[in-house]
Design a protein around this motif. Structure first.
Motif, mmCIF file in Angstrom:
data_model
loop_
_atom_site.group_PDB
_atom_site.id
_atom_site.type_symbol
_atom_site.label_atom_id
_atom_site.label_comp_id
_atom_site.label_asym_id
_atom_site.label_seq_id
_atom_site.Cartn_x
_atom_site.Cartn_y
_atom_site.Cartn_z
ATOM 1 N N SER A 162 42.166 39.085 33.522
ATOM 2 C CA SER A 162 41.891 37.880 34.617
ATOM 3 C C SER A 162 42.291 38.781 35.921
ATOM 4 O O SER A 162 42.686 40.100 35.890
ATOM 5 C CB SER A 162 43.219 36.413 34.000
ATOM 6 N N GLY A 163 42.556 37.810 37.098
ATOM 7 C CA GLY A 163 43.774 38.075 38.364
ATOM 8 C C GLY A 163 42.776 38.214 39.423
ATOM 9 O O GLY A 163 41.846 37.861 39.118
ATOM 10 N N THR A 164 43.359 38.697 40.811
ATOM 11 C CA THR A 164 42.359 38.967 41.923
ATOM 12 C C THR A 164 41.779 39.798 41.450
ATOM 13 O O THR A 164 41.624 41.198 42.598
ATOM 14 C CB THR A 164 43.268 38.829 42.983
ATOM 15 N N ILE A 165 39.941 39.984 40.340
ATOM 16 C CA ILE A 165 39.998 40.944 40.889
ATOM 17 C C ILE A 165 38.803 41.523 41.587
ATOM 18 O O ILE A 165 37.582 39.887 41.755
ATOM 19 C CB ILE A 165 39.116 40.570 39.149
ATOM 20 N N PHE A 166 38.691 42.549 42.330
ATOM 21 C CA PHE A 166 37.365 42.749 43.047
ATOM 22 C C PHE A 166 36.282 42.742 42.396
ATOM 23 O O PHE A 166 34.868 42.744 42.609
ATOM 24 C CB PHE A 166 37.518 43.490 44.310
ATOM 25 N N ALA A 167 36.033 44.200 41.987
ATOM 26 C CA ALA A 167 35.179 45.159 40.691
ATOM 27 C C ALA A 167 35.918 45.286 39.285
ATOM 28 O O ALA A 167 37.103 46.063 39.868
ATOM 29 C CB ALA A 167 34.398 45.860 41.683
ATOM 30 N N ILE A 168 35.194 45.755 38.158
ATOM 31 C CA ILE A 168 35.487 46.201 37.776
ATOM 32 C C ILE A 168 34.595 47.364 37.228
ATOM 33 O O ILE A 168 33.614 47.277 36.260
ATOM 34 C CB ILE A 168 35.889 45.613 35.802
ATOM 35 N N ASN A 169 35.059 48.640 36.579
ATOM 36 C CA ASN A 169 33.938 49.900 36.747
ATOM 37 C C ASN A 169 33.505 49.726 35.358
ATOM 38 O O ASN A 169 33.341 48.591 34.023
ATOM 39 C CB ASN A 169 34.444 50.955 37.153
ATOM 40 N N THR A 170 34.788 50.839 34.704
ATOM 41 C CA THR A 170 34.252 51.080 32.812
ATOM 42 C C THR A 170 35.599 50.014 32.317
ATOM 43 O O THR A 170 36.899 50.243 33.040
ATOM 44 C CB THR A 170 34.602 52.648 32.826
#
Length: 123
Positions: free
Chosen positions: A25-33
């Motif tokens: 959670s949070g101000t996520i732009f993108a998660i890779n691995t």
């Protein structure tokens, strides 16, 4: 910032199963691995399994065929299905993620760790 929260640990008998979850959670732009690591008392933290955004997986030899990692990209969540558990699987299991978070109308790289969830395999 990105926060990771694990759940699903506990005590299980040898041969049993557990399912761990990790939500980002949070101000996520993108998660890779994203992935799971574990650390037993007196030992170094070791890789258990990882999964990319596209679904490619990697497993430690010690868990191949017994553990399955999966991912729900829409909810920034990963899972670890652990079957045929052995006493040597006893450890604190940590979730890890890397990617980019939104910061001041731009983005920055992040690497985050969860607080860990204890898995104990014992009769």
């Amino acid at each position: 910032q990105v926060h990771l929260v694990e759940s699903g640990g506990g005590l299980v008998q040898p041969g049993g199963s557990l399912r761990l979850s990790c939500a980002a959670s949070g101000t996520i732009f993108a998660i890779n691995t994203m992935g799971w690591y574990r650390q037993a008392p007196g030992a170094q933290r070791e890789l258990v399994a990882t999964i990319t955004h596209g679904g490619s997986t990697n497993y430690a030899d010690s868990v191949k065929g017994r553990f399955t990692i999966s991912r729900d990209n829409a909810n920034n969540t990963i899972y670890l299905q652990m079957n045929s558990l052995k006493p040597e699987d006893t450890a604190n299991y940590y979730c890890n993620a890397n990617g980019q978070y939104i910061y001041a109308f731009n983005w920055r790289d992040f690497v985050s760790w969860g607080q860990g969830t204890q898995v104990t395999v014992s009769s």
